[in-house]
Design a protein around this motif. Structure first.
Motif, PDB file in Angstrom:
ATOM      1  N   PRO A   1      45.962  29.037  44.331  1.00 36.29           N
ATOM      2  CA  PRO A   1      45.081  28.484  45.520  1.00 36.29           C
ATOM      3  C   PRO A   1      44.196  27.600  45.183  1.00 36.29           C
ATOM      4  N   ASN A   2      43.576  26.896  46.029  1.00 36.03           N
ATOM      5  CA  ASN A   2      42.275  26.252  45.812  1.00 36.03           C
ATOM      6  C   ASN A   2      42.593  24.996  44.931  1.00 36.03           C
TER       7      ASN A   2
ATOM      8  N   ARG B   1      19.163  38.115  40.892  1.00 30.45           N
ATOM      9  CA  ARG B   1      20.421  38.115  40.156  1.00 30.45           C
ATOM     10  C   ARG B   1      20.931  39.475  40.103  1.00 30.45           C
TER      11      ARG B   1
ATOM     12  N   ALA C   1      24.130  41.753  41.660  1.00 30.88           N
ATOM     13  CA  ALA C   1      25.128  42.061  40.857  1.00 30.88           C
ATOM     14  C   ALA C   1      25.356  43.828  41.135  1.00 30.88           C
TER      15      ALA C   1
ATOM     16  N   GLY D   1      26.641  44.536  44.476  1.00 29.34           N
ATOM     17  CA  GLY D   1      28.101  43.531  44.570  1.00 29.34           C
ATOM     18  C   GLY D   1      29.073  44.729  43.831  1.00 29.34           C
ATOM     19  N   ASN D   2      28.797  45.185  42.688  1.00 29.40           N
ATOM     20  CA  ASN D   2      29.866  46.094  41.892  1.00 29.40           C
ATOM     21  C   ASN D   2      28.933  46.730  40.632  1.00 29.40           C
TER      22      ASN D   2
ATOM     23  N   ALA E   1      30.691  46.797  37.228  1.00 32.71           N
ATOM     24  CA  ALA E   1      30.817  45.333  36.565  1.00 32.71           C
ATOM     25  C   ALA E   1      29.500  45.190  36.086  1.00 32.71           C
TER      26      ALA E   1
ATOM     27  N   SER F   1      28.469  44.501  32.449  1.00 29.92           N
ATOM     28  CA  SER F   1      27.801  43.475  31.709  1.00 29.92           C
ATOM     29  C   SER F   1      26.410  43.378  31.176  1.00 29.92           C
TER      30      SER F   1
ATOM     31  N   ARG G   1      24.871  41.658  49.624  1.00 27.42           N
ATOM     32  CA  ARG G   1      24.842  40.431  50.283  1.00 27.42           C
ATOM     33  C   ARG G   1      23.445  40.576  51.296  1.00 27.42           C
TER      34      ARG G   1
ATOM     35  N   HIS H   1      38.767  44.426  38.245  1.00 27.14           N
ATOM     36  CA  HIS H   1      38.282  44.323  39.742  1.00 27.14           C
ATOM     37  C   HIS H   1      37.038  45.394  39.905  1.00 27.14           C
TER      38      HIS H   1
ATOM     39  N   LEU I   1      34.469  42.299  37.294  1.00 34.52           N
ATOM     40  CA  LEU I   1      33.959  41.204  38.204  1.00 34.52           C
ATOM     41  C   LEU I   1      33.251  41.993  39.484  1.00 34.52           C
ATOM     42  N   VAL I   2      32.358  40.930  40.030  1.00 34.98           N
ATOM     43  CA  VAL I   2      31.800  41.247  41.305  1.00 34.98           C
ATOM     44  C   VAL I   2      32.785  40.341  42.279  1.00 34.98           C
TER      45      VAL I   2
ATOM     46  N   ASP J   1      32.886  39.443  45.272  1.00 37.69           N
ATOM     47  CA  ASP J   1      32.480  38.724  46.560  1.00 37.69           C
ATOM     48  C   ASP J   1      31.382  37.624  45.876  1.00 37.69           C
ATOM     49  N   HIS J   2      31.325  37.678  44.627  1.00 40.36           N
ATOM     50  CA  HIS J   2      30.542  36.842  44.269  1.00 40.36           C
ATOM     51  C   HIS J   2      31.130  35.471  43.653  1.00 40.36           C
TER      52      HIS J   2
ATOM     53  N   ARG K   1      28.178  33.014  39.357  1.00 42.86           N
ATOM     54  CA  ARG K   1      27.368  34.318  39.168  1.00 42.86           C
ATOM     55  C   ARG K   1      28.114  35.140  38.181  1.00 42.86           C
TER      56      ARG K   1
ATOM     57  N   SER L   1      33.371  28.863  43.723  1.00 41.18           N
ATOM     58  CA  SER L   1      34.427  29.680  44.407  1.00 41.18           C
ATOM     59  C   SER L   1      34.240  31.217  44.230  1.00 41.18           C
TER      60      SER L   1
ATOM     61  N   THR M   1      39.031  35.144  45.637  1.00 45.71           N
ATOM     62  CA  THR M   1      39.984  34.091  46.049  1.00 45.71           C
ATOM     63  C   THR M   1      40.985  33.748  45.276  1.00 45.71           C
TER      64      THR M   1
END
Lengths: 330, 526
Positions: free
Chosen positions: A7-8, A208, A212, A215-216, A219, A223, A283, B356, B360-361, B363-364, B368, B409, B413
């Motif tokens: 995509p993109n 940051r 993170a 968000g996950n 992960a 990291s 978010r 997943h 990785l995050v 939605d970031h 990031r 991006s 996606t």
């Protein structure tokens, strides 16, 4: 084997693309501009319907009234982005206020001692919340439900539910009644909390990591991020800010009372969620939180000026919060 | 050729329970299934084999109504059937027992068996005694020894699976599909499961048995169908075939030959004899006395079945698992990995198995994600140097040729291959001393796979020691200078490049060493 077409592939955004994107941003998007529009609509409606609403004095009034919620909401933004919740903030505020007043009346009548006791107590409650949540893996909803009750109980126990009078004039001036560059100090402290929050969340390494972790979390761990420490730090920040709010409140009322601001945690959480934070973590942003808290404050103020009965105020406030979240959610 | 000619004798139509003819399925530009045929008879156990992405999962999803086929016919007991939803497939008598079971753990076995079909009294009250009696009667009839009152969550895994199978049989099931049912069972539990399967087939139920453990195929199935690259690679009568022929069908002679020829020139490459990482006698809850050395610039493979401890070796080195015993050395200095942060400080990097969840995050943004392991490197006085971070991400995106609009991006996606490149990008700079890779090409298309091989080879050429876990033996042989065979949390054997002739041989070796866990050619999630 499920990888599809790439995509993109870069392409210049056309005008209609941009318009669609703007519309998307208005309605939901990364930064829900709907929030700002809702705020402006509220201002217009109240200005047209109440002759007293549109004045500098009244705006300062709104600012002062939302101070406590706004200050704590900065911390709550970190907590919610990190996928946690803190229900104990109102009780923490009460306990911190008692600690500050008692420190000044029993230990030394200096504003520094009072401030240190108030902020320290708040941070300590936050630290305990964070440690219990991360080390014992208890959901923060339960941990802070417990500390909500315990902190309030402690605040009442220390003086057997009696208020503690504060007599330190410097303390009043710094946290409650003075002005700084012409701004009433409660509003100035709110701005300080906001600016620190923006710097920490949006420009600092800590922010940051918060994003993170929320968000996950797995992960983030993979990291090399110390997710437990980061989460705990968010609770400590929130507790300390509840302590700051306690200083502002007690300096304004010249006393600390153990039964203040009951149920305020719900206003704080509503402000943060209205401001665009996701309850699923990862978010959110401070400026959104500020507007969320301003909307709640403006609603409170405007409905009073319009002479709406207080039970009706609760109904309207609740309905508007749900509607706003429904509009701004992704 | 032997394979295509070995289709079993034409079955009598009267005994045919399921007839799948010429099934096709596309996902975007990828043809997942091409003219696939499959026939299952009543009372038969029919094994379904194939490598990662061979199309087994897609075929099962079509039979269970999750996906719709693009073309072809499905007949149940001679009648044409179309499945546009899982409910329709269920009505036709097809039940799938997935690896992640669909049981409510807090409820009892009886409650689970009759979930949604509880005997009811007025006002929706459950007739508890009748429910218990019906469940017990049914299990007695099947001869399955299960305590109907026990909470499913308290049962060992094999018994949960039996509950699941019993639940499927309770409805009007004619075809039972078992998707790698033995992957987490002990050998005693496998016995119990096979008993239950036998009881089902004696009632005339047909069974499709998906597995990677070839010895089980010989034990339980009457016939075998092999899929390769989304097409039939042969159907065999189990009693008339052997392991070698099945492995040939699974891997494909072309690919075996290709890997061998590509492997050959690299065989000459001399290894830098200085070890970058060495483990000796390392033990914990999953590992027992692991001895392992990775040289500078070496690509070292870990082969083993799932559950053998391959992944756990990587996780232990990365500080994710506590260590009970043993010593580590990194570039000759002793070191004990305490946490991922500690491992990263020592120059250890991990590309985890599940990008997943662990990598990785989603939605970031790419930027990031790429800067995540080294946030402090992009900051001064604690504040982010936004421009440096973006520059770093742009470089990584360009070097790894990630197909995306830009470093801003959202990772969600991107396609699977590009997401995996972003995970590699997290560890691109500075060059890691030790690069740990867990299934680096799972869910990645062929083109991106070659690119990722390039990235791995470059890392080794630049002096990193690479330790790679893969279920794809052809991949290991193509990439690795040495391969260690992992069994039961130990290194059973380490083979140099010259010693490994081909994937087939390695496959045999693993089957021989097999102690527990499932087969080698692990099916990837779709």
């Amino acid at each position: 084997m499920t990888e599809l077409t790439a995509p993109n592939v870069a392409a210049a955004p056309t005008r209609s693309d941009r318009r669609r994107k703007l519309l998307q941003n208005l309605l939901r998007g990364e930064r829900p501009y709907m929030l700002y529009i809702a705020f402006v609509v509220l201002l217009v409606v109240f200005s047209l319907s109440s002759p007293w609403f549109l004045s500098v004095d009244n705006f300062l009034n709104i600012g002062r009234q939302t101070t406590l919620v706004s200050i704590i909401a900065v911390g709550m933004t970190f907590v919610i982005i990190a996928r946690q919740i803190d229900l104990s903030v109102a009780s923490t505020l009460a306990l911190s206020g008692m600690a500050a007043a008692l420190a000044m009346s029993q230990v030394s009548n200096s504003w520094i001692v009072g401030a240190a006791a108030g902020l320290g107590t708040g941070a300590l409650v936050g630290l305990l919340n964070g440690i219990l949540t991360t080390q014992l893996s208890i959901p923060s909803f339960l941990v802070t439900l417990g500390s909500l009750s315990m902190a309030r109980g402690l605040a009442m126990m220390v003086t057997n539910t009696k208020p503690v009078i504060i007599t330190n004039e410097t303390y009043f001036a710094i946290f409650g009644e003075g002005t700084f560059l012409g701004i009433p100090v409660p509003i100035a402290w709110t701005l300080v909390a906001m600016i620190v929050g923006i710097l920490l969340l949006h420009y600092n390494v800590f922010g940051r990591r918060i994003y993170a972790v929320g968000g996950n979390p797995t992960a983030a761990l993979y990291s090399g991020i110390n997710t437990k420490w980061v989460t705990t730090a968010a609770f400590v920040l929130t507790g300390a800010l509840a302590g700051l709010a306690a200083l502002v409140l007690s300096a304004r009322s010249h006393a600390a009372r153990p039964d203040v601001v009951q149920g305020m945690e719900l206003d704080v959480i509503a402000a943060v969620i209205l401001g665009g934070c996701s309850l699923f973590g990862g978010r959110g942003y401070i400026l959104g939180t500020l507007f969320g808290s301003l909307i709640i404050g403006t609603l409170n103020n405007g409905l009073v000026l319009l002479g709406v009965s207080s039970p009706m105020q609760l109904v309207i406030k609740g309905a508007i919060i749900v509607a706003a979240v429904a509009f701004t959610k992704r | 050729m032997e394979l295509s000619g070995s289709i079993a004798a034409e079955p009598r139509p009267s005994t045919s329970l399921l007839m799948v003819g010429g099934i096709n399925k596309r996902f975007g530009g990828v043809r997942a299934l091409r003219d696939v045929n499959l026939e299952v008879r009543a009372g038969e156990v029919h094994a379904l084999l194939g490598e990662n992405g061979a199309g087994k999962s897609t075929l099962i999803k079509i039979l269970s109504g999750v996906h719709a086929a693009d073309g072809g016919t499905i007949e149940i007991a001679g009648k044409p059937a179309t499945f546009d939803s899982p409910a329709r497939s269920r009505e036709a008598g097809i039940a799938v027992v997935y690896q992640d079971l669909s049981l409510v753990e807090s409820l009892s076995v009886a409650d689970n068996l009759l979930l949604g079909r509880e005997p009811r009294a007025r006002f929706g009250f459950v007739r508890k005694r009748e429910l218990m009696a019906r469940a017990e009667a049914f299990l007695g009839e099947l001869g399955i020894p299960l305590d109907t009152k026990a909470a499913v969550g308290s049962l060992p895994f094999a018994y949960r699976q039996m509950t699941e199978i019993a639940k499927a049989l309770m409805g009007e099931v004619r075809l039972l599909i078992l998707d790698e049912p033995t992957s987490s069972l002990t050998s005693d539990e496998v016995r119990i499961l096979f008993d239950a399967i036998g009881k089902a087939t004696r009632r005339g139920v047909g069974v499709i048995y998906v597995t990677h453990r070839l010895n089980e195929v010989f034990e339980i199935s009457q016939r075998v169908t092999v899929l390769r690259d989304g097409a039939n690679a042969g159907t065999f009568v189990t009693a008339e075939t052997d392991m070698k022929r099945l492995v040939n069908a699974i891997i494909g002679t072309d690919r075996l030959a290709g890997a061998a020829s590509r492997a050959a020139p690299a065989a000459a490459r001399a290894l830098d004899p200085s070890p970058v990482l060495s483990l000796s006698d390392v033990s914990n809850d999953r590992l027992s006395a692991v001895d392992l050395t990775v040289m500078k610039g070496e690509i070292h493979g870990l082969a083993g079945l799932i559950g053998s401890g391959r992944t756990e070796i990587l996780e232990t080195i990365f500080g994710l698992r506590p260590i009970e015993r043993g010593t580590f050395e990194i570039e000759g200095r002793p070191w004990l990995p305490n946490s991922p942060a500690d491992a990263i400080d020592q120059g250890v990097a991990l590309v985890p198995e599940d990008r997943h969840v662990q990598g990785l995050v989603l939605d970031h943004s790419i930027e990031r994600n790429i800067t995540l392991p080294r946030i402090p490197h992009f900051s001064r006085w604690g504040f982010m140097q936004q421009r440096a971070a973006i520059r770093r991400a742009d470089t990584a995106v360009a070097r790894l040729s990630v197909k995306a609009q830009g470093a801003s991006s959202l990772v969600r996606t991107l396609s699977g291959g590009n997401q995996q490149k972003v995970v590699f990008g997290k560890w691109n700079e500075p060059r890691p001393r030790v690069l740990l890779l867990d299934e680096p090409t799972v869910g990645v298309d062929v083109g991106a796979r070659e690119e990722i091989y390039g990235v791995i080879r470059n890392a080794a050429r630049d002096g990193s020691g690479v330790l790679v876990v893969s279920s794809d033996l052809v991949e290991l042989i193509e990439l690795c200078d040495r391969i260690s065979v992992i069994v039961d949390g130990r290194v059973a054997r380490t083979l140099k490049r010259g010693e490994i002739v081909d994937a087939e041989e390695l496959h045999h070796l693993l089957q021989i060493y097999q102690a527990s866990g499932q087969g080698v050619l692990q099916e990837q999630p779709a």
